[in-house]
Design a protein around this motif. Structure first.
Motif, mmCIF file in Angstrom:
data_model
loop_
_atom_site.group_PDB
_atom_site.id
_atom_site.type_symbol
_atom_site.label_atom_id
_atom_site.label_comp_id
_atom_site.label_asym_id
_atom_site.label_seq_id
_atom_site.Cartn_x
_atom_site.Cartn_y
_atom_site.Cartn_z
ATOM 1 N N PHE A 1 1.721 -7.392 -4.671
ATOM 2 C CA PHE A 1 1.694 -6.574 -5.889
ATOM 3 C C PHE A 1 0.969 -7.292 -7.034
ATOM 4 O O PHE A 1 0.227 -6.678 -7.793
ATOM 5 C CB PHE A 1 3.122 -6.184 -6.315
ATOM 6 N N VAL A 2 1.188 -8.598 -7.157
ATOM 7 C CA VAL A 2 0.530 -9.376 -8.219
ATOM 8 C C VAL A 2 -0.992 -9.349 -8.020
ATOM 9 O O VAL A 2 -1.755 -9.208 -8.976
ATOM 10 C CB VAL A 2 1.064 -10.829 -8.210
ATOM 11 N N ARG A 3 -1.392 -9.460 -6.763
ATOM 12 C CA ARG A 3 -2.825 -9.462 -6.458
ATOM 13 C C ARG A 3 -3.435 -8.095 -6.764
ATOM 14 O O ARG A 3 -4.519 -7.982 -7.319
ATOM 15 C CB ARG A 3 -3.016 -9.800 -4.970
ATOM 16 N N SER B 1 0.833 -1.207 0.000
ATOM 17 C CA SER B 1 0.000 0.000 0.000
ATOM 18 C C SER B 1 0.863 1.251 0.000
ATOM 19 O O SER B 1 0.583 2.211 -0.717
ATOM 20 C CB SER B 1 -0.905 0.041 1.238
ATOM 21 N N TRP B 2 1.910 1.225 0.819
ATOM 22 C CA TRP B 2 2.748 2.428 0.947
ATOM 23 C C TRP B 2 3.422 2.755 -0.392
ATOM 24 O O TRP B 2 3.350 3.886 -0.895
ATOM 25 C CB TRP B 2 3.785 2.216 2.052
ATOM 26 N N LEU B 3 4.069 1.756 -0.981
ATOM 27 C CA LEU B 3 4.799 1.990 -2.234
ATOM 28 C C LEU B 3 3.853 2.403 -3.356
ATOM 29 O O LEU B 3 4.161 3.285 -4.153
ATOM 30 C CB LEU B 3 5.553 0.727 -2.667
ATOM 31 N N SER B 4 2.681 1.761 -3.424
ATOM 32 C CA SER B 4 1.835 2.022 -4.586
ATOM 33 C C SER B 4 1.004 3.292 -4.421
ATOM 34 O O SER B 4 0.639 3.915 -5.409
ATOM 35 C CB SER B 4 0.956 0.808 -4.897
ATOM 36 N N GLU B 5 0.712 3.690 -3.178
ATOM 37 C CA GLU B 5 -0.201 4.823 -2.985
ATOM 38 C C GLU B 5 0.506 6.132 -2.638
ATOM 39 O O GLU B 5 -0.001 7.208 -2.951
ATOM 40 C CB GLU B 5 -1.203 4.504 -1.859
ATOM 41 N N ALA B 6 1.683 6.053 -1.987
ATOM 42 C CA ALA B 6 2.266 7.270 -1.408
ATOM 43 C C ALA B 6 2.597 8.316 -2.475
ATOM 44 O O ALA B 6 2.481 9.513 -2.221
ATOM 45 C CB ALA B 6 3.511 6.922 -0.609
ATOM 46 N N PRO C 1 7.530 4.105 12.122
ATOM 47 C CA PRO C 1 7.945 5.513 12.130
ATOM 48 C C PRO C 1 9.404 5.726 11.753
ATOM 49 O O PRO C 1 9.763 6.828 11.341
ATOM 50 C CB PRO C 1 7.670 5.966 13.568
ATOM 51 N N ASN C 2 10.241 4.710 11.878
ATOM 52 C CA ASN C 2 11.659 4.919 11.540
ATOM 53 C C ASN C 2 12.025 4.405 10.150
ATOM 54 O O ASN C 2 13.185 4.176 9.853
ATOM 55 C CB ASN C 2 12.579 4.300 12.599
ATOM 56 N N PHE C 3 11.009 4.210 9.296
ATOM 57 C CA PHE C 3 11.286 3.873 7.892
ATOM 58 C C PHE C 3 10.955 5.060 7.001
ATOM 59 O O PHE C 3 10.014 5.805 7.278
ATOM 60 C CB PHE C 3 10.446 2.665 7.440
ATOM 61 N N SER C 4 11.742 5.236 5.937
ATOM 62 C CA SER C 4 11.402 6.256 4.946
ATOM 63 C C SER C 4 11.247 5.592 3.588
ATOM 64 O O SER C 4 11.734 4.478 3.357
ATOM 65 C CB SER C 4 12.477 7.344 4.900
ATOM 66 N N GLY D 1 8.773 8.237 7.583
ATOM 67 C CA GLY D 1 7.908 7.663 8.604
ATOM 68 C C GLY D 1 6.578 7.178 8.064
ATOM 69 O O GLY D 1 5.898 7.881 7.319
ATOM 70 N N HIS D 2 6.238 5.945 8.414
ATOM 71 C CA HIS D 2 4.911 5.365 8.177
ATOM 72 C C HIS D 2 4.294 5.220 9.560
ATOM 73 O O HIS D 2 5.012 4.982 10.526
ATOM 74 C CB HIS D 2 5.083 4.011 7.487
ATOM 75 N N ARG D 3 2.963 5.307 9.650
ATOM 76 C CA ARG D 3 2.373 5.331 10.992
ATOM 77 C C ARG D 3 2.691 4.052 11.775
ATOM 78 O O ARG D 3 2.808 4.087 13.000
ATOM 79 C CB ARG D 3 0.869 5.620 10.908
#
Ligand SMILES: [Zn+2]
Length: 387
Positions: free
Chosen positions: A125-127, A94-99, A248-251, A243-245
Motif C-alpha cells: 500500500f505504501v508503494r 490490488s483487490w482492496l484498492s481496485e474492487a 475463490p473462497n475469500f470474500s 471470490g477472487h480468481r
C-alpha cells in the motif's frame, strides 16, 4: 483443554446451536496446515445459521494456536499463476484498492491495518499510494520484524489505538479468528473517523471451503451473516465481492461507519452457507480414505502419498492417515515439505526405486487428471482422496 462452552450466538444472541461436525481423532489442523492436539467440533446457530466452534478456546489454548511457529502471517505466500509468481500481498493490495473504487484510497490520508503481520501488505500500500500514512497493529512477534523493516506496527490490541483517527481500517483473514466478531468490529468502528471505511476479507462460506476444518477458525461467515454484522455493529454496507480468481473462497466487504443502530435482531430464515454440504462431502471423503487405508494395510501394500500441503494436513488430522505407516511422500519440490514428517520426501519419478505400489493423491481434485496420467505409467495404483 479448559475451553468454555459457548452459550449464545455472537451475532443474533440465540441460545441454541446444532452440531455440524464432530471429529474426535485428537488431532486437528490449523490454518497454517500444522496438525495440533485437539478435537474438531463446530456447531450452527439454530436461528441465524452462523457456524462457529462449539466451544471457545481459552486464552492459553488460543495462544497455543498462534505460537512462534504459526507461520501464515510471518511470510508472504506466493501464488504460481499463468502470468508468473504473484505475492499474496500484491493480490490483496490490488483487490482492496481496485474492487470498489481506487478513489477511496487516493482520498484517504491515514490508514490502519489490523493483523499486520510482518508488514508485507503495508509495504504494497505504501508503494502504491505514497501519500498515505499506513500504520498497523499485530499481536504476534512479527510486529518486531515489521518495525525492523521500517513500518509503524504496534504489538498491542486494536483497543489501544486512538479513536476516530483513521480514514480506512483494513483487516485480512482476522475476523474468523477472534472470539467475538461483534466486539471486535465495534472496536474497529471506534478507530474510524465519522464516515470512515472498513475493508474486510476472509474465507466465505457462500462457496465450498476447507476452512471449516481449521481448528483456529472460530467462525464461518456467509454474506448474509456479514451483512447482519455490519448492521449490528454500526456500519453501512457499500459493497462486497465473493471470490477472487486466485482465492475463490475469500470474500471482500466494504463498510462505512455510521450511527449505531438502536436495536438489532436477526430476521428471517438462517443465512445461506455451503457449510453443511462441505462438512458432509469432506467427512464422506475422509471415511472413504479410512476404508482405502484399511484395505491397503490388510493387503500389505507399500503406500506413498503425493502432495504434502492442505489436503494432506486435512487427511492427516481427520483420518487414519495420521498414524498410517507411509513409505514416503512424493512432491515436485521435496525440500519444501512440512517439518517433522516421519518418512522421506521424494520426487514422484523415484517411487519405483522404493518399491511403492500405491499412491494416495492428497492434493486438490483439480490436479487429479494430470497426476493420474503421470503416475500410472510408473506402475503404481492411484487413489484420489477427495471427490
Ligand atoms: Zn445466530
Amino acid at each position: 483443554m479448559s475451553d468454555q462452552p459457548m452459550h449464545q450466538c455472537d451475532l443474533c444472541g440465540h441460545p441454541e446451536a446444532e452440531s455440524l461436525i464432530r471429529l474426535g481423532t485428537g488431532r486437528a489442523m490449523r490454518s497454517d496446515r500444522v496438525v495440533v492436539a485437539a478435537d474438531l467440533d463446530k456447531s450452527r446457530c439454530c436461528c441465524c445459521g452462523l457456524v462457529r466452534s462449539t466451544t471457545l478456546p481459552d486464552d492459553t489454548t488460543l495462544r497455543s494456536y498462534y505460537g512462534d511457529e504459526y507461520t501464515v502471517a510471518a511470510s508472504d505466500y506466493v501464488f504460481w499463476t499463468a502470468d508468473g509468481p504473484l505475492l499474496r500481498s500484491e493480490i490483496f493490495c490490488s483487490w482492496l484498492s481496485e474492487a470498489m473504487g481506487v478513489f477511496r484510497w487516493e482520498k484517504a490520508k491515514r490508514c490502519l491495518e489490523v493483523g499486520a503481520g510482518a508488514g508485507a501488505l503495508m509495504e504494497q500500500f505504501v508503494r502504491r499510494f505514497p501519500h498515505l500514512t499506513v500504520e498497523g497493529v499485530e499481536l504476534g512477534p512479527e510486529a518486531k520484524v515489521a518495525r525492523e523493516r521500517g513500518f509503524t506496527v504496534r504489538q498491542s490490541p486494536v483497543e489501544e489505538e486512538p479513536e476516530g483517527q483513521f480514514d480506512i481500517v483494513y483487516c485480512i483473514a482476522v475476523l474468523e479468528h477472534v472470539r467475538s466478531p461483534s466486539a471486535f468490529l465495534a472496536e474497529l468502528r471506534k478507530r474510524l473517523r465519522p464516515g470512515g471505511l472498513l475493508y474486510l476479507s476472509q474465507p466465505t462460506q457462500d462457496v465450498p471451503s476447507y476452512d471449516l476444518f481449521f481448528v483456529d477458525h472460530l467462525y464461518h461467515f456467509g454474506t448474509d451473516h456479514l451483512r447482519a454484522y455490519a448492521r449490528k455493529c454500526g456500519f453501512r454496507e457499500l459493497g462486497f465481492v465473493v471470490g477472487h480468481r486466485l482465492m475463490p473462497n475469500f470474500s471482500l466487504h466494504l463498510w462505512q461507519a455510521e450511527d449505531l443502530a438502536d436495536d438489532f435482531a436477526w430476521h428471517g430464515p438462517p443465512g445461506r452457507t455451503d457449510c453443511a454440504a462441505a462438512a458432509q462431502r469432506i467427512s464422506n471423503d475422509l471415511h472413504r480414505l479410512d476404508e482405502t487405508l484399511a484395505d491397503l494395510q490388510r493387503r500389505g501394500r507399500v503406500v506413498a502419498t503425493f502432495g504434502l500441503n492442505e489436503v494432506f494436513g486435512l487427511a492427516r488430522a481427520y483420518s487414519n492417515l495420521g498414524t498410517y505407516p507411509l513409505c514416503c511422500g512424493l512432491s515436485d519440490d521435496p525440500a519444501a515439505g512440512p517439518a517433522g514428517l516421519s518418512f522421506p520426501v521424494l520426487r514422484p519419478e523415484a517411487c519405483s526405486d522404493h518399491g511403492v505400489e500405491d499412491v494416495l493423491l492428497t492434493v486438490n481434485a483439480i490436479y487429479y487428471p494430470q497426476l493420474i496420467r503421470r503416475l500410472t505409467p510408473l506402475g503404481v495404483a492411484v487413489h484420489p482422496v477427495l471427490t
